[in-house]
Write a protein that holds these residues in place. Structure first.
Motif, PDB file in Angstrom:
ATOM      1  N   GLY A 127       0.804  -1.206   0.000  1.00  0.00           N
ATOM      2  CA  GLY A 127       0.000   0.000   0.000  1.00  0.00           C
ATOM      3  C   GLY A 127       0.835   1.252   0.000  1.00  0.00           C
ATOM      4  O   GLY A 127       2.024   1.236  -0.315  1.00  0.00           O
ATOM      5  N   SER A 128       0.199   2.362   0.379  1.00  0.00           N
ATOM      6  CA  SER A 128       0.854   3.659   0.361  1.00  0.00           C
ATOM      7  C   SER A 128       1.914   3.754   1.444  1.00  0.00           C
ATOM      8  O   SER A 128       1.988   2.939   2.362  1.00  0.00           O
ATOM      9  CB  SER A 128      -0.195   4.751   0.576  1.00  0.00           C
ATOM     10  N   ALA A 129       2.727   4.814   1.328  1.00  0.00           N
ATOM     11  CA  ALA A 129       3.746   5.055   2.346  1.00  0.00           C
ATOM     12  C   ALA A 129       3.104   5.243   3.712  1.00  0.00           C
ATOM     13  O   ALA A 129       3.650   4.810   4.739  1.00  0.00           O
ATOM     14  CB  ALA A 129       4.575   6.284   1.960  1.00  0.00           C
ATOM     15  N   TRP A 130       1.943   5.895   3.732  1.00  0.00           N
ATOM     16  CA  TRP A 130       1.257   6.124   5.011  1.00  0.00           C
ATOM     17  C   TRP A 130       0.826   4.806   5.644  1.00  0.00           C
ATOM     18  O   TRP A 130       0.978   4.595   6.850  1.00  0.00           O
ATOM     19  CB  TRP A 130       0.065   7.042   4.797  1.00  0.00           C
ATOM     20  N   SER A 131       0.301   3.898   4.825  1.00  0.00           N
ATOM     21  CA  SER A 131      -0.126   2.602   5.359  1.00  0.00           C
ATOM     22  C   SER A 131       1.082   1.788   5.830  1.00  0.00           C
ATOM     23  O   SER A 131       0.999   1.046   6.807  1.00  0.00           O
ATOM     24  CB  SER A 131      -0.912   1.818   4.299  1.00  0.00           C
ATOM     25  N   GLN A 132       2.219   1.964   5.155  1.00  0.00           N
ATOM     26  CA  GLN A 132       3.436   1.275   5.576  1.00  0.00           C
ATOM     27  C   GLN A 132       3.918   1.798   6.925  1.00  0.00           C
ATOM     28  O   GLN A 132       4.334   1.032   7.793  1.00  0.00           O
ATOM     29  CB  GLN A 132       4.533   1.466   4.519  1.00  0.00           C
ATOM     30  N   LEU A 133       3.843   3.117   7.101  1.00  0.00           N
ATOM     31  CA  LEU A 133       4.248   3.702   8.378  1.00  0.00           C
ATOM     32  C   LEU A 133       3.328   3.247   9.508  1.00  0.00           C
ATOM     33  O   LEU A 133       3.772   2.981  10.621  1.00  0.00           O
ATOM     34  CB  LEU A 133       4.247   5.229   8.284  1.00  0.00           C
ATOM     35  N   LYS A 134       2.044   3.171   9.237  1.00  0.00           N
ATOM     36  CA  LYS A 134       1.116   2.699  10.263  1.00  0.00           C
ATOM     37  C   LYS A 134       1.445   1.265  10.670  1.00  0.00           C
ATOM     38  O   LYS A 134       1.361   0.908  11.841  1.00  0.00           O
ATOM     39  CB  LYS A 134      -0.331   2.785   9.754  1.00  0.00           C
ATOM     40  N   GLU A 135       1.848   0.465   9.688  1.00  0.00           N
ATOM     41  CA  GLU A 135       2.217  -0.914   9.990  1.00  0.00           C
ATOM     42  C   GLU A 135       3.471  -0.979  10.861  1.00  0.00           C
ATOM     43  O   GLU A 135       3.609  -1.851  11.720  1.00  0.00           O
ATOM     44  CB  GLU A 135       2.445  -1.679   8.684  1.00  0.00           C
ATOM     45  N   LEU A 136       4.385  -0.033  10.646  1.00  0.00           N
ATOM     46  CA  LEU A 136       5.614   0.009  11.430  1.00  0.00           C
ATOM     47  C   LEU A 136       5.323   0.142  12.929  1.00  0.00           C
ATOM     48  O   LEU A 136       6.078  -0.366  13.764  1.00  0.00           O
ATOM     49  CB  LEU A 136       6.500   1.177  10.966  1.00  0.00           C
ATOM     50  N   PHE A 137       4.236   0.806  13.270  1.00  0.00           N
ATOM     51  CA  PHE A 137       3.906   1.057  14.674  1.00  0.00           C
ATOM     52  C   PHE A 137       2.997  -0.022  15.276  1.00  0.00           C
ATOM     53  O   PHE A 137       2.463   0.165  16.366  1.00  0.00           O
ATOM     54  CB  PHE A 137       3.253   2.437  14.818  1.00  0.00           C
TER      55      PHE A 137
ATOM     56  N   VAL B 175      14.339  -3.868   7.580  1.00  0.00           N
ATOM     57  CA  VAL B 175      13.027  -3.390   7.143  1.00  0.00           C
ATOM     58  C   VAL B 175      12.477  -4.303   6.055  1.00  0.00           C
ATOM     59  O   VAL B 175      13.136  -4.524   5.032  1.00  0.00           O
ATOM     60  CB  VAL B 175      13.117  -1.948   6.611  1.00  0.00           C
ATOM     61  N   PRO B 176      11.266  -4.856   6.237  1.00  0.00           N
ATOM     62  CA  PRO B 176      10.653  -5.729   5.226  1.00  0.00           C
ATOM     63  C   PRO B 176      10.528  -5.029   3.873  1.00  0.00           C
ATOM     64  O   PRO B 176      10.311  -3.811   3.817  1.00  0.00           O
ATOM     65  CB  PRO B 176       9.267  -6.026   5.815  1.00  0.00           C
ATOM     66  N   THR B 177      10.650  -5.797   2.798  1.00  0.00           N
ATOM     67  CA  THR B 177      10.654  -5.228   1.446  1.00  0.00           C
ATOM     68  C   THR B 177       9.419  -4.380   1.172  1.00  0.00           C
ATOM     69  O   THR B 177       9.509  -3.284   0.623  1.00  0.00           O
ATOM     70  CB  THR B 177      10.727  -6.359   0.399  1.00  0.00           C
ATOM     71  N   SER B 178       8.247  -4.870   1.552  1.00  0.00           N
ATOM     72  CA  SER B 178       7.006  -4.172   1.239  1.00  0.00           C
ATOM     73  C   SER B 178       6.858  -2.869   2.015  1.00  0.00           C
ATOM     74  O   SER B 178       5.992  -2.056   1.714  1.00  0.00           O
ATOM     75  CB  SER B 178       5.804  -5.073   1.537  1.00  0.00           C
ATOM     76  N   LEU B 179       7.715  -2.658   3.021  1.00  0.00           N
ATOM     77  CA  LEU B 179       7.649  -1.443   3.832  1.00  0.00           C
ATOM     78  C   LEU B 179       8.812  -0.489   3.563  1.00  0.00           C
ATOM     79  O   LEU B 179       8.839   0.623   4.099  1.00  0.00           O
ATOM     80  CB  LEU B 179       7.641  -1.804   5.325  1.00  0.00           C
TER      81      LEU B 179
END
Length: 534
Positions: free
Chosen positions: A254-264, A454-458
Motif C-alpha cells: 500500500g501507500s507510504a502512510w499505510s506502511q508507516l502505520k504498519e511500522l507502529f 526493514v521488510p521489502t514491502s515497507l
C-alpha cells in the motif's frame, strides 16, 4: 559465472553509491564558503546556519516524496531524479545572487539527500548476504571520499585566491572564491546522472510488483552461483520463490502512510526500536555540524585560516580511512560491537574537545597589538590590552564592542591566531578521532542495518522515515551550531554533544541486534517473530 556476477554487483553498487560521493562533496564544499558568504551577504550567525543547513531542511521534504516515488516507479527511477536535482542545485548555488536565492538552491540540493536511503534500499535488495554489508558501506566510503576531495579542493581554491597568481585573477578566483568552491560539484553530479541509466532495476522490487520475467533477467546478471559456474535457471527460480515467499509473509502492501502505520504495530516493534535508536544516535552527537563547519571550527584554535583549511583535510582523510576499516571489519566483527564501540569513542573525543576549549584563555598583549596592525582601527583594541579572557564567548563579545560586528568577524581568525592560548593539538586530535570513530561505526552501520531489518514491502515508506529522523536532528544541529558557538561557547557546545552521545550509547546498547551474514528473509522472520512473541 559467479565472478562475473560479483563484478556486476560491485559495479552497480559503485554507481549507486556515487550519490554518497556527491553528498560528501556537497557537505564539505559549503563548509569552506560560510565565512565568505557571511561577509558578501552580511549574514547573521543564524542566517549563516540556515545556509549550511538548507540542504538538511530540503531533505526533510524530499524523504517522504522519495518514499512514494521509489514505491511507484522503482529505486532506479528515484535515484535518477535525485541525481538531476543535484545538478540543478549545483548550478543554481554557483550563480546565486542573494541569501534567498542561495538558500533556495541549497534547499533544492537537500531534496537529493534522499539518495542515501535510496542507495541502501537498492543495494540491500540486489546484494548477496555475504557481500551486503560491504556493498552498502560503499555509500559511506564514497561520502568519505567526497569529504576528502572537497576539503582538498577548498584549500587549493583558497590558496589560489590568496596567491595573487595571474591565473587566479583572470578566472576570478580571488573575487568569487566561494562560487568556485560550489561550482566544483556540477561535474561529478552530471557524471553520476549519466551512469545511473546503466544499472538494472531492483529484482526484489520487480517481484514485489509481480514483474517476474524482468526480475529473472536481473537475477541472471547479478545473482552469484553456489557452484562458482554459470548461474542456472534452477538457482534463479529458487531465489524468485524465496523472495516471493518473503514478500507474502510480510503481508503489507500500500501507500507510504499505510506502511508507516504498519511500522507502529506490535509485530514490528523491534524493527521500530532498532531503526529509531540508530537514526537518533547517528546524528545526535552533531557529526554533520562539525563536518559542515570544520574550517570555521578550526579557526577557533588560533591557527589561522590557511591552516584551518589544511586541518579540515585531515578530517576528510580520517573519515575516508576509517570507513575503509569499517568495510574490512563490518562483516567480521558484526554490526552491534562496531556501533557500540564507535559511539563510546565518540563520547570520549567530544569530552576531550570540550576540555580543550574550556581551558583556553585569550589575551591581547602589546606584542599582539603590534602584529595586528593590518586591522584598520586596531587602536580600538587598546583598552583590552593585557586583559585575559577565560571564555571565548566573552572574548568575542569584547571584540565586537571594540571593533563592531563586521570588523570583528572579518579579522576574527587573525586576532585569535595572535591572542589565543589554547591546546590546539589536543582539540584537533579529538575532532579527527571523533570523525574517524563515526565513520568506522554509526556512519555505515545505520544504512546497513536499515537495508537488512526493514521488510521489502515497507522499505519505500519506512527507510525514508528513519532517514527523516536523522535529517531532522542533523538540520537542527547544523542550523544551531554557529549560534551555539557564539552564545554558549565551543566548550559547552561540545559538552552538550557529549551528553547526547551518552544517550545514543544507551539506546544502541539496549536495542541493537546482530544481523551479519544472514539472508534478508531470515532476518525479517526473526525480527517479526520476536515482535509477535512480545
Amino acid at each position: 559465472m559467479k565472478a562475473n556476477n560479483s563484478k556486476r554487483v560491485l559495479y552497480v553498487a559503485i554507481v549507486v553509491t556515487l550519490g554518497g560521493f556527491i553528498f560528501g562533496l556537497d557537505v564539505a564544499l559549503i563548509s569552506g564558503t560560510v565565512d565568505f558568504l557571511k561577509v558578501e551577504f552580511g549574514l547573521s550567525e543564524f542566517e549563516k546556519g540556515l545556509i549550511a543547513s538548507a540542504s538538511a531542511w530540503g531533505a526533510l521534504v524530499a524523504l517522504p516524496l522519495a518514499s512514494v516515488i521509489s514505491e511507484r516507479l522503482g529505486r532506479k527511477s528515484a535515484l535518477i531524479m535525485v541525481a538531476a536535482l543535484y545538478v540543478v542545485s549545483a548550478v543554481s548555488s554557483t550563480f546565486a545572487t542573494s541569501f534567498n536565492t542561495l538558500f533556495a538552491a541549497r534547499f533544492l540540493g537537500g531534496l537529493a539527500f534522499s539518495s542515501l536511503s535510496l542507495a541502501s534500499m537498492y543495494i540491500g535488495e540486489v546484494s548477496p548476504p555475504k557481500m551486503r554489508g560491504k556493498l552498502v558501506s560503499l555509500n559511506q566510503i564514497n561520502i568519505g571520499v567526497g569529504l576528502l576531495a572537497a576539503y582538498c579542493i577548498n584549500y587549493i581554491i583558497l590558496h589560489g585566491a590568496n596567491s595573487g597568481a595571474d591565473w587566479a585573477i583572470s578566472l576570478g578566483v580571488d573575487q568569487h572564491t566561494w562560487r568556485w568552491m560550489l561550482g566544483v560539484e556540477i561535474i561529478p553530479a552530471t557524471i553520476w546522472l549519466i551512469l545511473l541509466f546503466t544499472i538494472p532495476k531492483s529484482s526484489r522490487w520487480l517481484l514485489y510488483k509481480s514483474r517476474v520475467e524482468e526480475a529473472k533477467k536481473v537475477l541472471f546478471r547479478l545473482l552469484p552461483s553456489a557452484t562458482g559456474e554459470q548461474i542456472t535457471e534452477m538457482e534463479v527460480n529458487a531465489k524468485v520463490i524465496s523472495i516471493q515467499k518473503s514478500i507474502e509473509n510480510e503481508g503489507v502492501k500500500g501507500s507510504a502512510w499505510s506502511q508507516l502505520k504498519e511500522l507502529f504495530t506490535p509485530r514490528l516493534r523491534k524493527v521500530l526500536l532498532i531503526g529509531v535508536s540508530i537514526a537518533l544516535a547517528q546524528q545526535i552527537t552533531g557529526i554533520n555540524a562539525i563536518k559542515y563547519y570544520a574550517p570555521s571550527l578550526f579557526e577557533q584554535l588560533g591557527i589561522g585560516r590557511d591552516s584551518a583549511f589544511m586541518s579540515a583535510i585531515w578530517v576528510g582523510l580520517s573519515s575516508f580511512l576509517a570507513t575503509l576499516l569499517s568495510l574490512a571489519f563490518i562483516d567480521r566483527l558484526g554490526r552491534k560491537p562496531i556501533a557500540i564501540g564507535g559511539i563510546a569513542m565518540m563520547v570520549i573525543c567530544l569530552g576531550v574537545c570540550s576540555y580543550g576549549f574550556k581551558s583556553a584563555t585569550y589575551t591581547i598583549s602589546n606584542n599582539a597589538l603590534v602584529q595586528l596592525e593590518e586591522i584598520p582601527n586596531v587602536s580600538a583594541l587598546k583598552p583590552l590590552e593585557n586583559k585575559t579572557f577565560y571564555s571565548d564567548v566573552n572574548f568575542k563579545k569584547a571584540l565586537k564592542e571594540a571593533l563592531g560586528e563586521q570588523e570583528a568577524h572579518k579579522y576574527a581568525s587573525l586576532i585569535l591566531q595572535k591572542t589565543a592560548n589554547i591546546n590546539s593539538i589536543l582539540i584537533l586530535i579529538g575532532v579527527i578521532l571523533f570523525v574517524a570513530a563515526y565513520n568506522f561505526s554509526l556512519g555505515p552501520i545505520m544504512w546497513v542495518l536499515l537495508s537488512e531489518i526493514v521488510p521489502t514491502s515497507l522499505r519505500s515508506g519506512v527507510i525514508p522515515f528513519f532517514a527523516l529522523i536523522t535529517a531532522l536532528v542533523s538540520a537542527f544541529a547544523q542550523n544551531l551550531f554557529p549560534w551555539q558557538l557564539e552564545v554558549l561557547g565551543a566548550g559547552n557546545t561540545f559538552l552538550i554533544f557529549m551528553a547526547f552521545g551518552v544517550v545514543g550509547f544507551v539506546l544502541l546498547n539496549r536495542n541493537l541486534v546482530e544481523t551479519k551474514n544472514k539472508p534478508i528473509e531470515e532476518i525479517e522472520a526473526e525480527l517479526i517473530g520476536m515482535s509477535k512473541k512480545k
